[in-house]
Design an enzyme around this catalytic site. Structure first.
Site, PDB file in Angstrom:
ATOM      1  N   ASN A   8     -12.717  -3.190   2.605  1.00 49.85           N
ATOM      2  CA  ASN A   8     -13.675  -2.092   2.704  1.00 49.85           C
ATOM      3  C   ASN A   8     -14.558  -2.134   1.461  1.00 49.85           C
ATOM      4  O   ASN A   8     -14.054  -2.231   0.338  1.00 49.85           O
ATOM      5  CB  ASN A   8     -12.935  -0.754   2.794  1.00 49.85           C
ATOM      6  N   HIS A  39      -7.032  -5.755   2.215  1.00 45.19           N
ATOM      7  CA  HIS A  39      -5.881  -5.218   2.943  1.00 45.19           C
ATOM      8  C   HIS A  39      -5.320  -6.325   3.840  1.00 45.19           C
ATOM      9  O   HIS A  39      -6.077  -6.950   4.595  1.00 45.19           O
ATOM     10  CB  HIS A  39      -6.305  -4.064   3.856  1.00 45.19           C
ATOM     11  N   HIS A  67     -10.149  -5.057  -3.278  1.00 41.26           N
ATOM     12  CA  HIS A  67      -8.827  -5.275  -2.697  1.00 41.26           C
ATOM     13  C   HIS A  67      -8.987  -5.718  -1.257  1.00 41.26           C
ATOM     14  O   HIS A  67      -9.832  -5.198  -0.534  1.00 41.26           O
ATOM     15  CB  HIS A  67      -7.950  -4.022  -2.787  1.00 41.26           C
ATOM     16  N   GLY A  87     -16.142   2.572   3.441  1.00 37.21           N
ATOM     17  CA  GLY A  87     -14.926   3.372   3.296  1.00 37.21           C
ATOM     18  C   GLY A  87     -14.091   2.995   2.086  1.00 37.21           C
ATOM     19  O   GLY A  87     -12.901   3.320   2.022  1.00 37.21           O
ATOM     20  N   GLN A  88     -14.695   2.339   1.081  1.00 44.25           N
ATOM     21  CA  GLN A  88     -13.938   1.952  -0.117  1.00 44.25           C
ATOM     22  C   GLN A  88     -13.673   3.174  -0.979  1.00 44.25           C
ATOM     23  O   GLN A  88     -14.609   3.890  -1.352  1.00 44.25           O
ATOM     24  CB  GLN A  88     -14.726   0.906  -0.917  1.00 44.25           C
ATOM     25  N   ASP A 131       0.850  -1.185   0.000  1.00 49.65           N
ATOM     26  CA  ASP A 131       0.000   0.000   0.000  1.00 49.65           C
ATOM     27  C   ASP A 131       0.892   1.244   0.000  1.00 49.65           C
ATOM     28  O   ASP A 131       1.911   1.305   0.674  1.00 49.65           O
ATOM     29  CB  ASP A 131      -0.915  -0.005   1.232  1.00 49.65           C
TER      30      ASP A 131
HETATM   31  P1  5GP Z   1      -9.743   1.569   0.396  1.00 55.07           P
HETATM   32  O1  5GP Z   1      -9.880   2.844   1.175  1.00 55.07           O
HETATM   33  O2  5GP Z   1     -10.435   1.643  -0.943  1.00 55.07           O
HETATM   34  O3  5GP Z   1     -10.096   0.345   1.182  1.00 55.07           O
HETATM   35  O4  5GP Z   1      -8.193   1.391   0.142  1.00 55.07           O
HETATM   36  C1  5GP Z   1      -7.510   1.896  -0.960  1.00 55.07           C
HETATM   37  C2  5GP Z   1      -6.054   1.773  -0.628  1.00 55.07           C
HETATM   38  O5  5GP Z   1      -5.319   1.913  -1.820  1.00 55.07           O
HETATM   39  C3  5GP Z   1      -5.545   2.845   0.338  1.00 55.07           C
HETATM   40  O6  5GP Z   1      -4.982   2.215   1.491  1.00 55.07           O
HETATM   41  C4  5GP Z   1      -4.507   3.611  -0.468  1.00 55.07           C
HETATM   42  O7  5GP Z   1      -3.392   3.993   0.302  1.00 55.07           O
HETATM   43  C5  5GP Z   1      -4.132   2.618  -1.546  1.00 55.07           C
HETATM   44  N1  5GP Z   1      -3.742   3.210  -2.817  1.00 55.07           N
HETATM   45  C6  5GP Z   1      -4.416   4.157  -3.513  1.00 55.07           C
HETATM   46  N2  5GP Z   1      -3.794   4.427  -4.675  1.00 55.07           N
HETATM   47  C7  5GP Z   1      -2.692   3.616  -4.705  1.00 55.07           C
HETATM   48  C8  5GP Z   1      -1.640   3.444  -5.656  1.00 55.07           C
HETATM   49  O8  5GP Z   1      -1.579   4.062  -6.738  1.00 55.07           O
HETATM   50  N3  5GP Z   1      -0.679   2.528  -5.358  1.00 55.07           N
HETATM   51  C9  5GP Z   1      -0.713   1.805  -4.181  1.00 55.07           C
HETATM   52  N4  5GP Z   1       0.289   0.928  -3.979  1.00 55.07           N
HETATM   53  N5  5GP Z   1      -1.688   1.948  -3.273  1.00 55.07           N
HETATM   54  C10 5GP Z   1      -2.656   2.844  -3.525  1.00 55.07           C
END
Ligand code: 5GP
Ligand code: ZN
Length: 116
Positions: A89, A104, A102, A95-96, A30
């Site tokens: 998420n 985590h 994905h 919170g997505q 991440d």
């Molecule tokens: P969400 O909030 O959708 O569950 O998580 C999205 C995650 O993707 C976040 O933890 C954010 O830091 C990560 N993220 C967003 N854009 C990028 C990217 O371009 N590269 C990487 N490696 N992580 C990303």
């Protein structure tokens, strides 16, 4: 070219620090880690959520591949005995922020519950 940033990571158009890859799933660090280990595991084929993936032909096997890669990476990064968290998420209240499924993988410190 896909608009989806995680599809672009799958194809290599956007760089990422990969820690594992199979035909059906990719694992990468991440960008904004919330724990010493913070890896995202995604299906290689686009689906916004687990429900959307399951609605695809062969989706159940690809969802299983995401979790199989997550547990393999957890083991390879030394978390299997210490413990870790897998969380997906989902949707607005979940919170997505990136609408490509994905999971985590968080670990390397004591995690608290409940999350915010
Ligand atoms: P969400 O909030 O959708 O569950 O998580 C999205 C995650 O993707 C976040 O933890 C954010 O830091 C990560 N993220 C967003 N854009 C990028 C990217 O371009 N590269 C990487 N490696 N992580 C990303
Ligand atoms: Zn995508």
């Amino acid at each position: 070219m896909s608009e989806c940033i995680f599809c672009r990571i799958v194809s290599g158009e956007i760089p990422a620090t990969e820690v594992g890859r199979t035909e059906d799933a990719v694992a990468f660090r991440d960008l904004n880690p919330q724990a010493p280990v913070h890896v995202l595991i995604i299906p290689t084929r686009h689906a916004a959520t687990a429900a959307d993936l399951l609605a695809q032909d062969g989706g159940a096997a690809r969802l299983a591949a995401v979790f199989a890669l997550a547990t393999r990476v957890a083991d390879e990064l030394g978390l299997a005995d210490r413990g870790y968290r897998l969380v997906a998420n989902t949707g607005a209240e979940g919170g997505q922020t990136v609408h490509h499924l994905h999971v985590h993988l968080l670990g390397g410190r004591q995690l608290t519950w409940p999350p915010g």
